[in-house]
Scaffold this motif. Structure first.
Motif, mmCIF file in Angstrom:
data_model
loop_
_atom_site.group_PDB
_atom_site.id
_atom_site.type_symbol
_atom_site.label_atom_id
_atom_site.label_comp_id
_atom_site.label_asym_id
_atom_site.label_seq_id
_atom_site.Cartn_x
_atom_site.Cartn_y
_atom_site.Cartn_z
ATOM 1 N N SER A 74 -14.864 -0.038 -7.274
ATOM 2 C CA SER A 74 -14.601 -1.484 -7.628
ATOM 3 C C SER A 74 -15.888 -2.020 -8.953
ATOM 4 C CB SER A 74 -14.624 -1.898 -6.425
ATOM 5 O OG SER A 74 -15.681 -2.728 -6.028
ATOM 6 N N CYS A 75 -15.179 -3.345 -9.470
ATOM 7 C CA CYS A 75 -16.245 -3.984 -9.665
ATOM 8 C C CYS A 75 -16.418 -5.329 -9.842
ATOM 9 C CB CYS A 75 -15.773 -4.273 -11.341
ATOM 10 S SG CYS A 75 -16.773 -4.884 -12.447
ATOM 11 N N GLU A 82 -11.885 -8.488 -9.538
ATOM 12 C CA GLU A 82 -11.844 -8.404 -7.803
ATOM 13 C C GLU A 82 -10.355 -8.575 -7.360
ATOM 14 O OE1 GLU A 82 -15.720 -9.865 -6.476
ATOM 15 O OE2 GLU A 82 -14.854 -11.366 -7.022
ATOM 16 N N MET A 83 -9.428 -9.870 -8.532
ATOM 17 C CA MET A 83 -8.393 -9.727 -8.093
ATOM 18 C C MET A 83 -7.308 -8.635 -8.215
ATOM 19 S SD MET A 83 -8.071 -12.908 -6.171
ATOM 20 C CE MET A 83 -9.744 -12.301 -5.845
ATOM 21 N N ARG A 84 -7.276 -7.708 -9.594
ATOM 22 C CA ARG A 84 -6.715 -6.624 -9.978
ATOM 23 C C ARG A 84 -6.990 -5.652 -9.039
ATOM 24 N NH1 ARG A 84 -8.665 -3.166 -14.620
ATOM 25 N NH2 ARG A 84 -6.849 -1.429 -14.539
ATOM 26 N N ILE A 85 -8.532 -5.833 -8.528
ATOM 27 C CA ILE A 85 -8.535 -4.858 -7.542
ATOM 28 C C ILE A 85 -8.163 -4.370 -6.409
ATOM 29 C CG2 ILE A 85 -10.040 -3.655 -6.196
ATOM 30 C CD1 ILE A 85 -12.278 -4.170 -8.813
ATOM 31 N N LEU A 86 -8.109 -5.803 -5.931
ATOM 32 C CA LEU A 86 -7.247 -6.103 -4.685
ATOM 33 C C LEU A 86 -5.534 -5.692 -4.229
ATOM 34 C CD1 LEU A 86 -9.692 -9.089 -3.291
ATOM 35 C CD2 LEU A 86 -9.383 -6.871 -2.637
ATOM 36 N N GLY A 87 -5.355 -6.502 -5.793
ATOM 37 C CA GLY A 87 -4.233 -6.620 -5.802
ATOM 38 C C GLY A 87 -3.588 -5.287 -6.006
ATOM 39 N N ASN A 88 -3.927 -4.196 -6.994
ATOM 40 C CA ASN A 88 -3.733 -2.981 -6.665
ATOM 41 C C ASN A 88 -3.588 -2.298 -5.260
ATOM 42 O OD1 ASN A 88 -3.144 -2.832 -9.544
ATOM 43 N ND2 ASN A 88 -4.890 -1.951 -9.796
ATOM 44 N N VAL A 89 -4.827 -2.481 -4.714
ATOM 45 C CA VAL A 89 -5.108 -1.964 -2.885
ATOM 46 C C VAL A 89 -4.191 -2.711 -2.052
ATOM 47 C CG1 VAL A 89 -6.384 -2.427 -1.188
ATOM 48 C CG2 VAL A 89 -7.178 -2.183 -2.976
ATOM 49 N N GLY A 90 -3.375 -3.894 -2.193
ATOM 50 C CA GLY A 90 -2.220 -4.184 -1.292
ATOM 51 C C GLY A 90 -1.261 -3.163 -1.312
ATOM 52 N N LYS A 99 2.897 8.188 3.754
ATOM 53 C CA LYS A 99 1.840 9.051 4.043
ATOM 54 C C LYS A 99 0.867 9.293 5.251
ATOM 55 C CE LYS A 99 0.140 12.416 0.972
ATOM 56 N NZ LYS A 99 -0.441 13.197 -0.088
ATOM 57 N N PRO A 100 0.832 8.080 5.909
ATOM 58 C CA PRO A 100 -0.075 7.671 7.215
ATOM 59 C C PRO A 100 -1.048 7.801 7.217
ATOM 60 C CG PRO A 100 2.130 8.167 8.299
ATOM 61 C CD PRO A 100 2.859 8.696 6.781
ATOM 62 N N ASP A 101 -1.719 9.580 6.563
ATOM 63 C CA ASP A 101 -2.818 10.777 6.873
ATOM 64 C C ASP A 101 -3.421 10.056 5.877
ATOM 65 O OD1 ASP A 101 -2.431 11.227 9.504
ATOM 66 O OD2 ASP A 101 -0.960 13.730 8.947
ATOM 67 N N GLN A 102 -2.832 10.199 4.557
ATOM 68 C CA GLN A 102 -3.647 9.734 3.332
ATOM 69 C C GLN A 102 -4.671 8.546 3.584
ATOM 70 O OE1 GLN A 102 -1.808 6.111 0.341
ATOM 71 N NE2 GLN A 102 -1.648 8.719 -0.984
ATOM 72 N N VAL A 103 -6.544 8.723 3.186
ATOM 73 C CA VAL A 103 -7.127 8.196 3.492
ATOM 74 C C VAL A 103 -7.280 6.954 1.883
ATOM 75 C CG1 VAL A 103 -9.510 8.145 3.264
ATOM 76 C CG2 VAL A 103 -8.222 10.143 4.565
ATOM 77 N N ILE A 104 -7.498 5.387 2.158
ATOM 78 C CA ILE A 104 -7.646 4.332 1.570
ATOM 79 C C ILE A 104 -8.967 4.360 1.717
ATOM 80 C CG2 ILE A 104 -6.344 2.579 -0.104
ATOM 81 C CD1 ILE A 104 -4.147 3.322 1.338
ATOM 82 N N GLY A 105 -9.281 4.223 0.240
ATOM 83 C CA GLY A 105 -10.938 3.720 0.238
ATOM 84 C C GLY A 105 -11.082 2.708 -0.750
ATOM 85 N N ILE A 106 -12.530 2.469 -0.588
ATOM 86 C CA ILE A 106 -13.100 0.696 -1.955
ATOM 87 C C ILE A 106 -14.407 1.133 -1.312
ATOM 88 C CG2 ILE A 106 -13.281 -1.483 -2.643
ATOM 89 C CD1 ILE A 106 -10.813 -2.362 -0.476
ATOM 90 N N CYS A 107 -15.237 1.294 -2.927
ATOM 91 C CA CYS A 107 -16.157 1.714 -2.502
ATOM 92 C C CYS A 107 -16.756 0.690 -4.301
ATOM 93 C CB CYS A 107 -17.188 3.097 -3.161
ATOM 94 S SG CYS A 107 -16.038 3.968 -4.626
ATOM 95 N N GLY A 108 -18.515 1.131 -4.347
ATOM 96 C CA GLY A 108 -18.736 0.499 -5.487
ATOM 97 C C GLY A 108 -19.197 -1.310 -5.193
ATOM 98 N N CYS A 109 -19.434 -1.851 -6.894
ATOM 99 C CA CYS A 109 -19.927 -3.562 -6.869
ATOM 100 C C CYS A 109 -19.131 -4.465 -6.144
ATOM 101 C CB CYS A 109 -20.445 -3.963 -8.433
ATOM 102 S SG CYS A 109 -20.937 -2.240 -9.467
ATOM 103 N N MET A 110 -17.929 -4.544 -5.940
ATOM 104 C CA MET A 110 -17.510 -5.708 -5.115
ATOM 105 C C MET A 110 -17.540 -5.713 -3.492
ATOM 106 S SD MET A 110 -12.995 -6.083 -4.955
ATOM 107 C CE MET A 110 -12.558 -5.305 -3.701
ATOM 108 N N VAL A 111 -17.071 -4.434 -3.491
ATOM 109 C CA VAL A 111 -17.874 -4.622 -1.768
ATOM 110 C C VAL A 111 -19.220 -3.893 -1.242
ATOM 111 C CG1 VAL A 111 -15.055 -3.228 -1.004
ATOM 112 C CG2 VAL A 111 -17.105 -1.946 -1.447
ATOM 113 N N TYR A 196 -28.054 -8.418 -7.480
ATOM 114 C CA TYR A 196 -27.616 -8.712 -5.930
ATOM 115 C C TYR A 196 -26.565 -7.246 -5.770
ATOM 116 C CZ TYR A 196 -28.767 -13.314 -7.780
ATOM 117 O OH TYR A 196 -29.045 -14.087 -7.643
ATOM 118 N N VAL A 197 -26.212 -6.734 -6.372
ATOM 119 C CA VAL A 197 -25.177 -5.367 -5.887
ATOM 120 C C VAL A 197 -25.590 -3.956 -6.128
ATOM 121 C CG1 VAL A 197 -22.860 -7.130 -5.770
ATOM 122 C CG2 VAL A 197 -23.643 -5.374 -7.849
ATOM 123 N N ARG A 198 -26.303 -3.862 -7.381
ATOM 124 C CA ARG A 198 -26.966 -2.911 -7.596
ATOM 125 C C ARG A 198 -28.352 -2.307 -7.494
ATOM 126 N NH1 ARG A 198 -24.160 1.508 -9.363
ATOM 127 N NH2 ARG A 198 -22.443 0.556 -11.104
#
Length: 469
Positions: A74-75, A82-90, A99-111, A196-198
């Protein structure tokens, strides 16, 4: 100094063991998707993430339905990202149901921002894994925890940032390569969340960078981009006496035909020595991305940029005195909270005076936790949008005019990619201008001489005259 800033070898060995443990969990072919948002530094981080996932037994894919692991890198630079990322996460929630076993993760600056991590934790329950910018090397351990414990894992540590060497990398291209030479930022521009994030600036050792780029060139890379939030301050946190100009000279001395690029430069640290080095080194591209952000000294002071418009103009004049054909690109922010019409007029004046080859233009985005976020707007949303459109109109005219100067000339380009377009080959000049023409896909990675036959605002078209042996 170096030893204190490097992640201990024991920690890297521990992560390698976790890579083996994750691989051992698989009983069938597994796939992973890494979706990247934001800057080239994020692209470089994603190549490391893909490299570790490959070591853990996951083949790369761009198919969300096929993927067993999906990571969104994320950025946080602008709210729109951020809004685009959250929309895609949703939207990924629907695939997770199938596919319940699928692992979804978010990394990077936003979080890396606490309030965004809390938002994900409370509102996106289908997200299994969240980790920040300085926990990239811990992906194997964190993913193993998710797979074995079947619980959500959050790793947003606020610890001393370190340099990690020796991680596997899966690069998107054999022709082009991103190489981070430093991490973090010490500038604290009043509108920017990056420090602050890097974290603070940490430079990699010059001999490690030289060795990495030497290996890349031997493996066929022809276009290397050096990355840092402010590459001009490379080495200032080390005691080995190698600054950015010296690093460029050492890299220029590596045998072989290739191009060296770098980004991003900060005007307050762009020195005469840098431009002299660029002029002297034949492999360093004659192009610099030098963000000015505003043409108003008053706004620049409130942005905490630590230079004036006059200083910026002097830098450009000196660069052009050494390299008359150097391409100059830049970033500019429209709508900083205190920007008036007079301030904006000064920005337009600077653009007209300098004559940029291209601009990356942005409407100001308020970032929680930055000093500028506390400033009240002195203009309306409509006024800011109208200014933005005026700026685009001016720069579009300048960009096309700059490109038209190349009409009918013959230029050396590096063929970077084969695309589905009619003029399928995408190439790039030394000064970073894209050029398209038709040709054999097998030519990707070759240098060619091209005659420019058409020019538009953002690209040019040409005809191949010759190809390197």
């Amino acid at each position: 100094m170096r030893e204190k800033r490097l992640v201990a070898e024991e920690e890297l060995l521990r992560q390698q063991e976790y890579m083996k443990k994750v691989r051992a969990l698989h009983t069938k072919p597994m796939y992973a998707m890494v979706d990247t948002y934001g800057c080239q530094q994020n692209e470089a981080d994603s190549e490391i993430l893909r490299g570790m996932l490959l070591e853990m037994g996951y083949e790369p894919t761009t198919d969300e339905d096929l993927a067993d692991v999906i990571l969104l890198n994320s950025c946080a630079v602008r709210e729109h990202a951020e809004m685009r990322i959250l929309g895609n996460v949703g939207a990924l929630k629907h695939g997770k149901r199938r596919k319940p076993d699928q692992v979804i993760g978010i990394c990077g600056c936003m979080v890396q921002q606490a309030h965004m991590t809390e938002k994900v934790k409370k509102s996106f329950h289908h997200v299994d894994l969240v980790f920040g910018t300085h926990a990239v090397h811990r992906l194997p351990e964190l993913l193993y925890q998710v797979l074995v414990a079947k619980k959500r894992v959050f790793a947003i540590e606020d610890t001393e940032h370190e340099i990690v060497e020796g991680l596997p990398v899966l690069r998107a291209s054999k022709t082009k390569a991103w190489v981070s030479i430093m991490y973090g930022c010490n500038n604290f521009c009043s509108y920017c969340i990056v420090p602050y994030v890097r974290g603070r600036e940490r430079s990699r050792a010059a001999d490690v960078i030289v060795a990495e780029i030497t290996a890349l060139i031997e493996d066929g890379a022809r276009d290397i981009t050096l990355l840092g939030q402010n590459v001009n301050s490379y080495g200032l946190d080390r005691d080995d006496g190698v600054n950015f100009s010296e690093l460029l000279r050492r890299l220029n001395a590596i045998p072989g035909k290739f191009r060296l690029r770098f980004m991003t430069s900060h005007p307050k640290d762009a020195s005469k020595e840098l431009f002299e080095t660029m002029a002297d080194c034949e492999k360093v591209c004659k192009h610099i991305h030098l963000p000015f952000q505003s043409g108003s000294d008053r706004v620049l002071k409130e942005m905490n940029r630590k230079y004036t418009r006059e200083h910026y103009r002097d830098l450009i004049e000196y660069a052009r005195s050494l390299m008359p054909d150097i391409a100059i690109t830049s970033d500019v922010i429209v709508g900083f909270p205190t920007e008036t019409e007079e301030d904006f007029s000064e920005t337009l004046d600077l653009i007209e005076t300098v004559g940029f080859d291209a601009l990356f233009t942005f409407l100001y985005s308020r970032r929680n936790g930055t000093p500028a976020a506390k400033l009240a707007d002195v203009s309306t949303k409509e006024e800011r949008q109208e200014r933005f459109e005026r700026l685009l109109e001016l720069q579009n005219e300048q960009s096309k005019e700059k490109n038209l100067r190349h009409l009918g000339t013959r230029i050396e380009v590096l063929i970077e990619a084969d695309t589905p377009e009619e003029k399928n080959l995408l190439a790039r000049c030394d000064d970073n201008r894209p050029v398209r023409f038709a040709g054999d896909p097998a030519l990707v990675g070759k240098f060619a001489i091209v005659e420019i036959t058409e020019c538009a605002k953002w690209s040019m078209e040409g005809t191949v005259i010759s190809i390197e042996p």
